[in-house]
Design an enzyme around this catalytic site. Sequence first.
Site, PDB file in Angstrom:
ATOM      1  CB  ILE A   1      -0.941  -0.063   1.215  1.00  0.00           C
ATOM      2  CG1 ILE A   1      -1.975  -1.189   1.000  1.00  0.00           C
ATOM      3  CG2 ILE A   1      -1.629   1.267   1.468  1.00  0.00           C
ATOM      4  CD1 ILE A   1      -2.609  -1.712   2.259  1.00  0.00           C
ATOM      5  CG  ASP A   2       4.385   3.340   2.612  1.00  0.00           C
ATOM      6  OD1 ASP A   2       3.772   4.401   2.423  1.00  0.00           O
ATOM      7  OD2 ASP A   2       5.330   3.238   3.403  1.00  0.00           O
ATOM      8  CG  ASP A   3       6.756   0.479  -2.529  1.00  0.00           C
ATOM      9  OD1 ASP A   3       7.655   0.993  -3.200  1.00  0.00           O
ATOM     10  OD2 ASP A   3       6.967  -0.153  -1.481  1.00  0.00           O
TER      11      ASP A   3
ATOM     12  CD  GLU B   1       5.164   8.391  -0.897  1.00  0.00           C
ATOM     13  OE1 GLU B   1       5.786   9.198  -1.612  1.00  0.00           O
ATOM     14  OE2 GLU B   1       4.430   8.751   0.039  1.00  0.00           O
TER      15      GLU B   1
ATOM     16  CG  HIS C   1       3.410   7.795   2.945  1.00  0.00           C
ATOM     17  ND1 HIS C   1       4.359   6.833   3.224  1.00  0.00           N
ATOM     18  CD2 HIS C   1       3.948   8.970   3.359  1.00  0.00           C
ATOM     19  CE1 HIS C   1       5.423   7.406   3.759  1.00  0.00           C
ATOM     20  NE2 HIS C   1       5.183   8.701   3.859  1.00  0.00           N
TER      21      HIS C   1
END
Length: 668
Positions: free
Chosen positions: A402-404, A407, A478
């Site tokens: 989810i983070d990648d 971003e 993020h």
Amino acid sequence: MTATTDGSTGAANLRAVPASDPTEPTIAPDDISAVARRAAERSVEHLLGRQDEQGWWKGDLATNVTMDAEDLLLRQFLGIQDPDTLKAAARFIRGEQMGDGTWNTFYEGPPDLSATIEAYVALRLAGDRPDDPHMRRAAGWVREQGGIAESRVFTRIWLALFGWWKWDDLPELPPELMFFPKWVPLNIYDFGCWARQTIVPLTIVSAKRPVRPAPFALDELHADPACPNPPKPAAPAASWDGVFQRLDKALHLYHKVAPRRLRRSAMNAAARWIIERQENDGCWGGIQPPAVYSVIALHLLGYDLDHPVMRAGLESLDRFTVWREDGARMVEACQSPVWDTCLATIALADAGVSPDHPALVKAADWMLAEEIVRPGDWSVRKPELAPGGWAFEFHNDNYPDIDDTAEVVLALRRVSHPDPARVEAAIERGLRWNLGMQSRNGAWGAFDADNTSPFPNRLPFCDFGEVIDPPSADVTGHVVEMLAVEGRAQDPRTRRGIEWLLAEQEATGAWFGRWGVNYIYGTGSVVPALIAAGLPAAHPSVRRAVDWLTSVQNDDGGWGEDLRSYREEKWIGHGASTASQTAWALLALLAAGERETRSVERGVAWLANTQQADGSWDEPHFTGTGFPWDFSINYHLYRQVFPLTALGRYVYGDPFATAAGADTGKGA
């Protein structure tokens, strides 16, 4: 963009004006702006020069010597030890030893027992003798700490593979776990994806209990060689620890009477699960530990080393190595090209590089090609959700995160691509997938939704690192920032994320950092998200965060936070100044409208003063987190991308600030 003609950082040209503290000169705003611009220009040139011709960036990912020691133990177990690798790995391990004979797990950190034991054994494999001074110091310290008996379970598993520890003295992990349906506690999907990928092959190892001939004894690592595993009092039966200790005893009894057909079927199910999740490059999950244990498990089931699955797995591990100029060989636990590339793209764009610059377009092309459009393990809990996200590594299609994804969307949105329809389609898929991965409490974890079972961490087997994937403030921040930039600040799902973030703020004004060190990272992730989503800079939560960041600024103008902040309150917000942590603090302060404050100017001046002649920064301190406290990471590109992002936003402002909080009315 070009560097200054004299090659200096520009710090010498700062004009000091009187300050209340004569040891901390305040820099005149006109000078600091010029210095920041020059520092950003040099950093841009440096970062552009590090891009691969295919479009990606990747810095080294340094962890600790257990990666290198376990690589040598694996080769010893499989019978494929070669002298050149052994010599190069030993050179690296020796170079990381501290003066007292121990090894730590992060720069300037305290000695670590398990790391010291594993490093010692690896050097014994390389031919170092127990009576060598550096080995004698290491063994003496290990004995003082209680010996092998006090090390973590994973260390004792490696030793058990050679008879240096008894399998009966290890927690049991039966392969029959494979048959637990997903609604039963302790099924494999109750574990975080990194733990799941490690535990499944280890169930086979635990069932097989292999022992290879030991090339030497390790009596010198026991506090009492006659009693290497002294008995310990059991926890009270009414406590959770007591319950799981007694469950483990029951599982040991079951190991002796497990029906052969059932056990064989369970191990075969585990093997199928492992093979189905092998990536195209031969690795598993893009990280070293699951790959190592998967190779061992399959070998125990009869897969010879020439089998395509085994050959590809071993070749993938070789690609995790970094050969240094001095002949030393370091093993990376993981590689981070997608993460590094999206962060580098954001940094360059925010530092004034044109959106249609060839480097950014090439990076966007590479990121678009890395999109994952097939289901993975996340779909076990979200079967109706369409795929569309990005992973951290080169190859990890089973585990986009989810983070990648958040971003990458933010990075793609900064690029003027010649095929905008392709970009829009990828962004829309990533957006939908991230929204679909929201947990019930309104926040986001890293790989799974609602991976919050309280039971996995209670297992005696799980004494090292986090084994579940609950929502975190940094990932949620993020995602909220990405949703706001995409015009969904008023979406009810975004508002729930914001509410969760506001409720998670510490009394100090900071936010906990799950994937970066620590409260500075969490706060640096959340404040820009809240502002992007429309919270005013005057909001009480934002002001508390600003006050906290200002209060923990170092005397030199930078910010730093030691990894010991995960365990000791006195370290929270405190540590040697680093480029990445200074940048995180600046990103939060700039988002909160603090550009003209002395605190921001001092932070910018610190970045300019510490920049090297080639436009880069040095950062030996570890500022990345795998598991809070237990596994720490030095991302070598963090020291480049985050300072550049902060300098860029100081000079040019936030590229999406004018659209912050706007809602386009797009559906999801």
